[in-house]
Design a protein around this motif. Structure first.
Motif, mmCIF file in Angstrom:
data_model
loop_
_atom_site.group_PDB
_atom_site.id
_atom_site.type_symbol
_atom_site.label_atom_id
_atom_site.label_comp_id
_atom_site.label_asym_id
_atom_site.label_seq_id
_atom_site.Cartn_x
_atom_site.Cartn_y
_atom_site.Cartn_z
ATOM 1 N N GLN A 249 0.833 -1.211 0.000
ATOM 2 C CA GLN A 249 0.000 0.000 0.000
ATOM 3 C C GLN A 249 0.863 1.256 0.000
ATOM 4 O O GLN A 249 0.496 2.270 -0.598
ATOM 5 C CB GLN A 249 -0.926 -0.027 1.212
ATOM 6 N N ARG A 252 1.940 1.846 -3.478
ATOM 7 C CA ARG A 252 0.850 2.460 -4.238
ATOM 8 C C ARG A 252 0.754 3.949 -3.933
ATOM 9 O O ARG A 252 0.521 4.766 -4.824
ATOM 10 C CB ARG A 252 -0.475 1.772 -3.922
ATOM 11 N N CYS A 253 0.938 4.327 -2.658
ATOM 12 C CA CYS A 253 0.915 5.749 -2.295
ATOM 13 C C CYS A 253 2.020 6.514 -3.015
ATOM 14 O O CYS A 253 1.825 7.657 -3.433
ATOM 15 C CB CYS A 253 1.065 5.910 -0.780
ATOM 16 N N VAL A 256 0.793 7.205 -6.382
ATOM 17 C CA VAL A 256 -0.207 8.285 -6.348
ATOM 18 C C VAL A 256 0.487 9.633 -6.201
ATOM 19 O O VAL A 256 0.114 10.616 -6.862
ATOM 20 C CB VAL A 256 -1.209 8.056 -5.199
ATOM 21 N N TYR A 261 -3.998 10.021 -8.123
ATOM 22 C CA TYR A 261 -4.833 8.855 -7.856
ATOM 23 C C TYR A 261 -5.475 8.378 -9.164
ATOM 24 O O TYR A 261 -6.144 9.140 -9.851
ATOM 25 C CB TYR A 261 -5.921 9.182 -6.836
ATOM 26 N N THR A 325 -7.023 4.170 3.820
ATOM 27 C CA THR A 325 -7.753 4.949 2.827
ATOM 28 C C THR A 325 -7.454 6.440 2.965
ATOM 29 O O THR A 325 -7.293 7.155 1.963
ATOM 30 C CB THR A 325 -9.267 4.695 2.956
ATOM 31 N N GLN A 328 -4.208 7.236 1.340
ATOM 32 C CA GLN A 328 -4.339 7.310 -0.115
ATOM 33 C C GLN A 328 -4.933 8.656 -0.534
ATOM 34 O O GLN A 328 -4.490 9.264 -1.511
ATOM 35 C CB GLN A 328 -5.214 6.170 -0.627
ATOM 36 N N SER A 383 -13.131 3.614 -5.221
ATOM 37 C CA SER A 383 -12.292 4.522 -6.015
ATOM 38 C C SER A 383 -12.973 5.852 -6.264
ATOM 39 O O SER A 383 -12.348 6.918 -6.148
ATOM 40 C CB SER A 383 -11.912 3.864 -7.355
ATOM 41 N N ILE A 386 -12.883 8.011 -3.197
ATOM 42 C CA ILE A 386 -11.557 8.579 -2.948
ATOM 43 C C ILE A 386 -11.312 9.757 -3.882
ATOM 44 O O ILE A 386 -10.799 10.807 -3.462
ATOM 45 C CB ILE A 386 -10.483 7.493 -3.120
#
Length: 402
Positions: A249, A252-253, A256, A261, A325, A328, A383, A386
């Motif tokens: 995760q 992934r950040c 982003v 995102y 979350t 993110q 998604s 977010i």
């Protein structure tokens, strides 16, 4: 040594080990890529499931071909094939006493009908990637030859690359099975084997700069906030853990933060991130150790030497900031604010510091963004939600600047 022989009688012959698996006769052997490309059927279907194969996805095959073209020390798993039992013959080796081996010998496949009975059970994308990368090299060689002023070294390198590739091999398993229904059932059984999980892929695939940076931020202690607070064994932290997020995760950040995102980490973008790896690390450190603590007291408190070891675990249900979350969302906001708006991150941090994160408050930004249902303490991690939260926060923060 495993060899492949093409006899005058138009047979393919491979050294092989014969064995039984689930009541089926199977043979384990090795094919060089040139032989495989010339003899394993290359029919695929992009529109529907066909024969024993799932639907073919060209993009997946292209990624494998690009990987084989770019990486010298590539690795591919076995290709599994079904073949008509009448098209294959096993000839056992004999020992010094003339006794035939039950398992070691060579298989003989007729080029007249034998190879055409082969069906791919598993590996159609790898098989087509092999064809694609060989075709690409042959085309590049021909294009180079057609240029009037030939760079001899460049041409020689391409020819050597193709020769090296053709001499490389891949493990192959041949099952004596011609029935499409049985092969489909076998494929379904294979699919039940657990795929590599995201956290293992992140830790093992260090060719991806985002994976490597995520691991380095934690294991080498490059980030004060993240060190000891990132789950390295599971794909998401448990509610009772002191981890803010898992390493996959975190990777992934980082994407982003770099692309926004939902932004696509294309091959070109990943290569650019690799070339600017130190900048990627600096971005991760700046976001984790500067932006987050200055944006929210919940993160700043974690940097205090007085904080209890289980602070995150004991406060996770109270503080939305300790949600994966939320992290993110904050990574996406950082990208929009600094890259799309071109504004200093500290401006956004100041607005976030005054924003309401209390899930019981009617002014909670996540409730206004539609990510939090009244009475709930758990964010809705869809998604679209977010994206809406990122837009809501950055728009309101921008309005506050005017």
């Amino acid at each position: 040594m495993i060899t492949v022989r093409k006899s005058r009688k138009q047979f393919l012959e491979f050294d092989a080990q014969k064995y039984q698996q689930g009541g089926r006769t199977a043979y384990s052997l090795v094919m060089d890529l040139g032989t495989l490309d010339s003899n394993v059927p290359n029919f695929v279907n992009t529109e529907r499931i066909d024969k024993a194969n799932r639907r073919f996805h060209p993009a997946h095959s292209r990624r494998i071909a690009d990987y084989m073209y770019d990486i010298e020390d590539w690795v591919l798993g076995s290709i599994l094939l079904g073949i008509d039992p009448s098209a294959i013959e096993f000839i056992a080796y004999e020992d010094d006493d003339g006794q035939s081996s039950a398992t070691l010998g060579f298989v003989r496949i007729s080029l007249d009908g034998g190879t055409s009975s082969i069906m791919i059970l598993d590996g159609q994308h790898r098989r087509m990637a092999i064809q694609s990368v060989r075709d690409r090299l042959r085309q590049e060689i021909q294009s180079t030859k057609d240029i009037s002023q030939i760079n001899g070294r460049s041409l020689g390198n391409l020819q050597q690359k193709l020769l090296r590739l053709d001499n490389m091999s891949i493990p192959v398993v041949l099952y004596e099975e011609a029935n499409t229904k049985s092969l489909r059932r076998m494929f379904s059984d294979l699919a039940q084997t657990r795929n590599i999980d995201a956290v293992t892929k992140t830790r093992f695939d260090d060719r991806d700069p985002f994976n490597r940076a995520a691991v380095e931020l934690v294991e080498l202690g490059r980030s004060e906030l993240l060190a000891g607070r990132v789950e390295m064994e599971r794909t998401t932290p448990s509610l009772r853990s002191n981890h803010l997020l898992a390493v996959n995760q975190l990777a992934r950040c980082l994407k982003v933060l770099s692309f926004g995102y939902g932004g696509r980490a294309s091959r070109a973008r990943v290569l650019e991130a690799e070339q600017n790896y130190e900048e990627l690390l600096d971005l991760g450190i700046s976001w984790a150790d500067d932006f987050l603590p200055s944006a929210r007291a919940e993160y700043e408190e974690l940097l205090s030497i007085e904080v209890e070891e289980d602070f995150v675990a004991s406060h996770r249900s109270q503080f939305l900031a300790y949600s994966v979350t939320t992290l993110q969302v904050l990574a996406g906001c950082h990208y929009v604010w600094t890259i799309e708006f071109g504004r200093p991150a500290q401006e956004l941090a100041q607005w976030l510091g005054d924003a309401e994160f209390d899930p019981e408050s009617e002014d909670c930004v996540f409730m206004h963004a539609g990510m939090l249902a009244p009475g709930s303490r758990t964010l809705i991690a869809r998604s679209q939600g977010i994206r809406t939260a990122i837009a809501y926060i950055t728009y309101n923060a921008l309005e506050a600047q005017s």
